[in-house]
Write an enzyme that holds these catalytic residues in place. Structure first.
Site, short mmCIF file in Angstrom:
data_model
loop_
_atom_site.label_atom_id
_atom_site.label_comp_id
_atom_site.label_asym_id
_atom_site.label_seq_id
_atom_site.Cartn_x
_atom_site.Cartn_y
_atom_site.Cartn_z
N ARG A 175 0.88 -1.15 0.04
CA ARG A 175 -0.05 0.05 -0.11
C ARG A 175 0.72 1.14 0.25
O ARG A 175 0.43 2.33 -0.48
CB ARG A 175 -0.81 0.07 1.38
N ARG A 179 9.60 5.79 -3.26
CA ARG A 179 10.10 6.73 -4.14
C ARG A 179 11.54 6.96 -3.94
O ARG A 179 12.14 7.32 -2.83
CB ARG A 179 9.27 7.89 -4.08
N ARG A 252 -8.83 -6.50 13.74
CA ARG A 252 -8.04 -5.66 14.76
C ARG A 252 -8.97 -4.54 15.30
O ARG A 252 -9.85 -3.98 14.37
CB ARG A 252 -6.78 -5.04 14.06
N ARG A 283 0.31 5.33 16.76
CA ARG A 283 0.35 6.81 16.27
C ARG A 283 -0.21 7.90 17.13
O ARG A 283 -1.05 7.37 17.73
CB ARG A 283 0.23 6.73 14.67
N GLU A 303 -3.25 6.48 19.31
CA GLU A 303 -3.99 5.32 18.77
C GLU A 303 -3.30 3.84 19.40
O GLU A 303 -2.08 3.88 18.90
CB GLU A 303 -4.13 5.49 17.28
N TYR A 351 -9.99 -4.74 3.55
CA TYR A 351 -9.46 -3.56 3.89
C TYR A 351 -9.52 -2.32 2.95
O TYR A 351 -8.52 -1.82 2.18
CB TYR A 351 -7.63 -3.89 4.04
N ASP A 353 -10.40 1.40 1.53
CA ASP A 353 -10.26 2.90 1.87
C ASP A 353 -11.65 3.53 1.53
O ASP A 353 -12.38 3.03 0.86
CB ASP A 353 -9.26 3.32 0.85
P1 FAD Z 1 -18.00 1.70 8.69
O1 FAD Z 1 -17.44 3.07 8.73
O2 FAD Z 1 -17.43 0.66 9.66
O3 FAD Z 1 -19.78 1.75 8.95
C1 FAD Z 1 -20.22 0.58 9.33
C2 FAD Z 1 -21.40 1.20 10.09
O4 FAD Z 1 -22.16 -0.03 10.11
C3 FAD Z 1 -20.95 1.60 11.68
O5 FAD Z 1 -21.25 2.72 11.75
C4 FAD Z 1 -21.45 0.45 12.52
O6 FAD Z 1 -21.80 1.23 13.82
C5 FAD Z 1 -22.90 -0.10 11.67
N1 FAD Z 1 -23.11 -1.32 12.11
C6 FAD Z 1 -22.65 -2.35 12.07
N2 FAD Z 1 -23.26 -3.76 12.35
C7 FAD Z 1 -24.42 -2.92 12.78
C8 FAD Z 1 -25.71 -3.59 13.40
N3 FAD Z 1 -25.84 -4.88 13.77
N4 FAD Z 1 -26.77 -2.74 13.62
C9 FAD Z 1 -26.67 -1.27 12.98
N5 FAD Z 1 -25.46 -0.86 12.63
C10 FAD Z 1 -24.54 -1.59 12.65
N6 FAD Z 1 -9.82 5.37 4.58
C11 FAD Z 1 -9.34 6.27 3.57
O7 FAD Z 1 -9.67 6.37 2.51
N7 FAD Z 1 -8.46 7.12 4.07
C12 FAD Z 1 -7.88 6.99 5.31
O8 FAD Z 1 -7.01 7.89 5.75
C13 FAD Z 1 -8.41 6.39 6.21
N8 FAD Z 1 -8.13 6.00 7.52
C14 FAD Z 1 -8.57 5.02 8.30
C15 FAD Z 1 -8.01 4.91 9.65
C16 FAD Z 1 -8.63 4.14 10.66
C17 FAD Z 1 -7.84 4.01 12.01
C18 FAD Z 1 -9.56 3.09 10.07
C19 FAD Z 1 -10.18 2.15 11.10
C20 FAD Z 1 -10.04 3.24 8.80
C21 FAD Z 1 -9.63 4.17 7.90
N9 FAD Z 1 -9.89 4.32 6.62
C22 FAD Z 1 -9.43 5.07 5.59
C23 FAD Z 1 -10.95 3.23 6.06
C24 FAD Z 1 -12.48 4.07 6.29
O9 FAD Z 1 -12.66 4.06 7.38
C25 FAD Z 1 -13.29 2.92 5.56
O10 FAD Z 1 -12.91 2.77 4.30
C26 FAD Z 1 -14.84 3.52 5.66
O11 FAD Z 1 -15.18 4.14 6.64
C27 FAD Z 1 -15.74 2.14 5.46
O12 FAD Z 1 -16.97 2.44 5.17
P2 FAD Z 1 -18.18 1.43 5.72
O13 FAD Z 1 -19.58 2.04 5.51
O14 FAD Z 1 -17.68 0.10 5.00
O15 FAD Z 1 -17.68 0.97 7.39
N1 UDP Z 2 3.53 0.72 7.72
C1 UDP Z 2 4.73 0.65 8.53
N2 UDP Z 2 5.34 1.69 8.94
C2 UDP Z 2 4.72 2.99 8.83
C3 UDP Z 2 3.56 3.02 8.10
C4 UDP Z 2 2.88 1.72 7.71
O1 UDP Z 2 5.33 -0.42 8.40
O2 UDP Z 2 5.26 4.05 9.46
C5 UDP Z 2 2.86 -0.66 7.21
C6 UDP Z 2 2.01 -1.27 8.40
O3 UDP Z 2 2.28 -2.49 8.02
C7 UDP Z 2 0.57 -0.83 7.99
C8 UDP Z 2 0.70 -0.76 6.40
O4 UDP Z 2 2.16 -0.28 6.12
O5 UDP Z 2 -0.23 -1.63 8.01
C9 UDP Z 2 -0.27 0.08 5.82
O6 UDP Z 2 -0.16 1.30 6.14
P1 UDP Z 2 -1.28 2.36 6.04
O7 UDP Z 2 -0.82 3.65 6.73
O8 UDP Z 2 -1.82 2.50 4.80
O9 UDP Z 2 -2.24 1.72 7.24
P2 UDP Z 2 -3.71 2.59 7.61
O10 UDP Z 2 -3.57 3.91 7.74
O11 UDP Z 2 -4.66 1.81 6.97
O12 UDP Z 2 -3.78 1.99 9.20
#
Ligand code: FAD
Ligand code: UDP
Length: 366
Positions: A175, A179, A252, A283, A303, A351, A353
C-alpha cells in the site's frame, strides 16, 4: 422501537460511508429508505466530533484520496473539500523520519543525498528472492532492505496487527509508495483532499431524505425491520450476520485516548507513527493540522491497536489465509441471500479505503 410493516423499499444497516452512499442513490431513485446504526451517530468510522473548534477524527485519521474521477466528482459535488497532502512522520526512538519511503527518508536514515546513493544502499541490503515474497517480512526486506525494515516497518506493523510480519500477507506493505525523489506525499492518487468541517457535512448530505434511526442494532429488531422493508443493505460484520456459525473472523480493534493540551502545536503534523516496538501506541494524531484550525489549544489522540473481542469495535479485517477461507464460506451464504446485499469494509471483510467504498456503493444495482 416500532417500525410500520412494508413502509420502506430499502433498509440500510449501518450509516457509514457505504450505507450512506447507497441510501443517497436509493432516495434519488424515489425509494423510501430507512438507515439504522447501532452507534449514536452517523458516518461510521469517518465520523468527526467538533471539540472547541477542532474537528476530531473520532476513529482515526481519515484522508480522502482517489484516482477515480467519478468518485472524486461525486464527493466534491456534495461537500466542499480543501486541498490536503498527507505527509505523516515516523518517530523511531526519538528520531524523526519523513514518510512514505522516499529520498528524504533515506537522507534522514543514511545521510545520502541522491537517488543513486539511496538505491545502492538498498541494493546492498535487499533480500534477493528468486520467487514472489510469501509474507510481509519478505516483501519489505526485498523491497527496502534491513535498515528501513527495522527502523520503520517491523515494530509498527507488529503492533498494528498483533502478529509477526512473517505471518502477515505481503500486499499490506505494498500500500505504501516507495520513491527515489523528494516527495513526502503519502499517496500516489490523482485526487486528495479534506472535507471542510470534517466528514459529517458530507454524510449529512448523503443521508438527506432518509429516515435515520440511531442506537439501533439490527439484531435486536431484525424481525420488525425486515417486515418493514423490501430489501436490506447490510454493512456490519458478515460473521455476525450468520451468528458466527462457521467460527469468528478475526479483526483488529483500536483504542483512542484523547488529550487536550494548552499549547498551539504539539507535533507540527497531523500524524506521527511510532515505529519502535516499545511505545505502546501506534500513532499520535494531532487533529488541528487536517484543516489548519487556528486555536490556542490542541487535541491529540494516541491510537492503540488491540485484538478484537465481543464488545469492541471491529476496525481492520485480518486478511490472512485462515480468515480468507472462513470468509469464503460466509460469502457463499451471503451470495445466496434473496433480500440482503452485503457491502463495505466489514460485510465484505476487505481492507477498503473510503474511495473504494464509495466506488463499490456507486456500482451496486438498486
Ligand atoms: P464503517 O465506517 O465501519 O460503517 C459501518 C457502520 O455499520 C458502523 O457505523 C457500524 O456501527 C454499523 N453497524 C455494524 N453492524 C451493525 C448492526 N448490527 N446494526 C446497526 N448498525 C451496525 N480510508 C481512507 O480512505 N483514508 C484514510 O485515511 C483512512 N484512515 C483510516 C483509519 C482508521 C483507523 C480506520 C479504522 C479506517 C481508515 N480508513 C481510511 C478506512 C475507512 O474508515 C473505511 O473505508 C470506511 O469508513 C468504510 O465505510 P463502511 O461504511 O464500509 O464501514
Ligand atoms: N507501515 C509501516 N510503517 C509505517 C506506516 C505503515 O510499516 O510507518 C505498514 C504497516 O504494516 C501498515 C501498512 O504499512 O499496516 C499500511 O499502512 P497504512 O498507513 O496504509 O495503514 P492504515 O492507515 O490503513 O492503518
Amino acid at each position: 422501537m416500532n417500525f410500520d410493516s412494508n413502509k420502506y423499499n430499502l433498509l440500510v444497516v449501518g450509516a457509514g460511508l457505504f450505507g450512506a452512499v447507497v441510501a443517497y442513490r436509493a432516495v434519488k431513485r424515489g425509494m423510501r429508505v430507512l438507515v439504522i446504526d447501532r452507534r449514536n451517530h452517523t458516518g461510521g468510522n469517518c465520523y468527526c466530533e467538533n471539540i472547541d473548534g477542532i474537528n476530531v477524527h473520532r476513529y482515526g485519521a481519515h484522508i480522502f484520496h482517489t484516482s477515480e474521477r467519478r468518485v472524486w466528482e461525486f464527493v466534491t459535488s456534495l461537500a466542499e473539500f480543501r486541498p490536503y497532502t498527507h505527509s505523516p512522520l515516523a518517530n523511531y526512538k526519538g528520531r524523526i523520519y519523513p514518510l512514505p519511503f522516499n529520498l528524504n527518508t533515506f537522507e534522514a536514515l543514511w545521510g545520502v543525498a541522491t537517488a543513486e546513493e539511496a538505491q545502492a544502499k538498498i541494493e546492498e541490503q535487499r533480500l534477493k528472492l528468486e520467487r514472489e515474497p510469501r509474507n510481509l517480512e519478505e516483501q519489505a526486506l526485498s523491497m527496502v532492505g534491513r535498515d528501513i525494515y527495522t527502523t520503520l516497518i517491523e515494530g509498527y506493523t507488529e503492533k498494528q496487527w498483533g502478529r509477526p510480519c512473517r505471518e502477515l500477507p505481503a500486499w499490506i506493505i505494498r500500500r505504501l509508495p516507495l520513491r527515489f525523489e523528494r516527495n513526502n506525499n503519502y499517496f500516489n492518487d490523482t485526487y486528495q483532499g479534506m472535507p471542510v468541517g470534517g466528514y459529517n457535512p458530507l454524510i449529512e448530505r448523503l443521508l438527506e431524505g432518509c429516515e435515520v434511526c440511531l442506537g439501533c442494532d439490527f439484531f435486536d429488531h431484525r424481525e420488525e425491520l425486515e417486515a418493514a422493508s423490501d430489501r436490506t443493505i447490510y454493512t456490519g460484520e458478515i460473521d455476525r450476520f450468520y451468528d458466527y456459525r462457521f467460527g469468528a473472523l478475526e479483526y483488529r480493534s483500536l483504542r483512542f485516548e484523547d488529550e487536550r493540551l494548552a499549547q498551539g502545536d504539539f507535533q507540527g503534523a497531523s500524524v506521527v507513527n511510532y515505529t519502535d516496538a516499545e511505545s505502546p501506541f501506534t500513532r499520535i494524531i494531532e487533529h488541528k493540522h487536517f484543516e489548519g484550525a487556528k486555536t490556542s489549544h490542541t487535541i491529540i489522540t494516541r491510537e492503540y491497536s488491540c485484538e478484537w473481542q465481543p464488545g469492541r469495535e471491529a476496525y481492520y479485517p485480518i486478511n490472512n489465509e485462515r480468515n480468507a477461507t472462513l470468509y469464503a464460506r460466509y460469502k457463499a451464504l451471503a451470495d445466496a441471500e434473496p433480500r440482503t446485499l452485503f457491502g463495505g469494509r466489514l460485510a465484505e471483510y476487505r481492507y477498503y479505503d473510503m474511495h473504494q467504498v464509495v466506488s463499490r456503493a456507486l456500482d451496486i444495482e438498486l
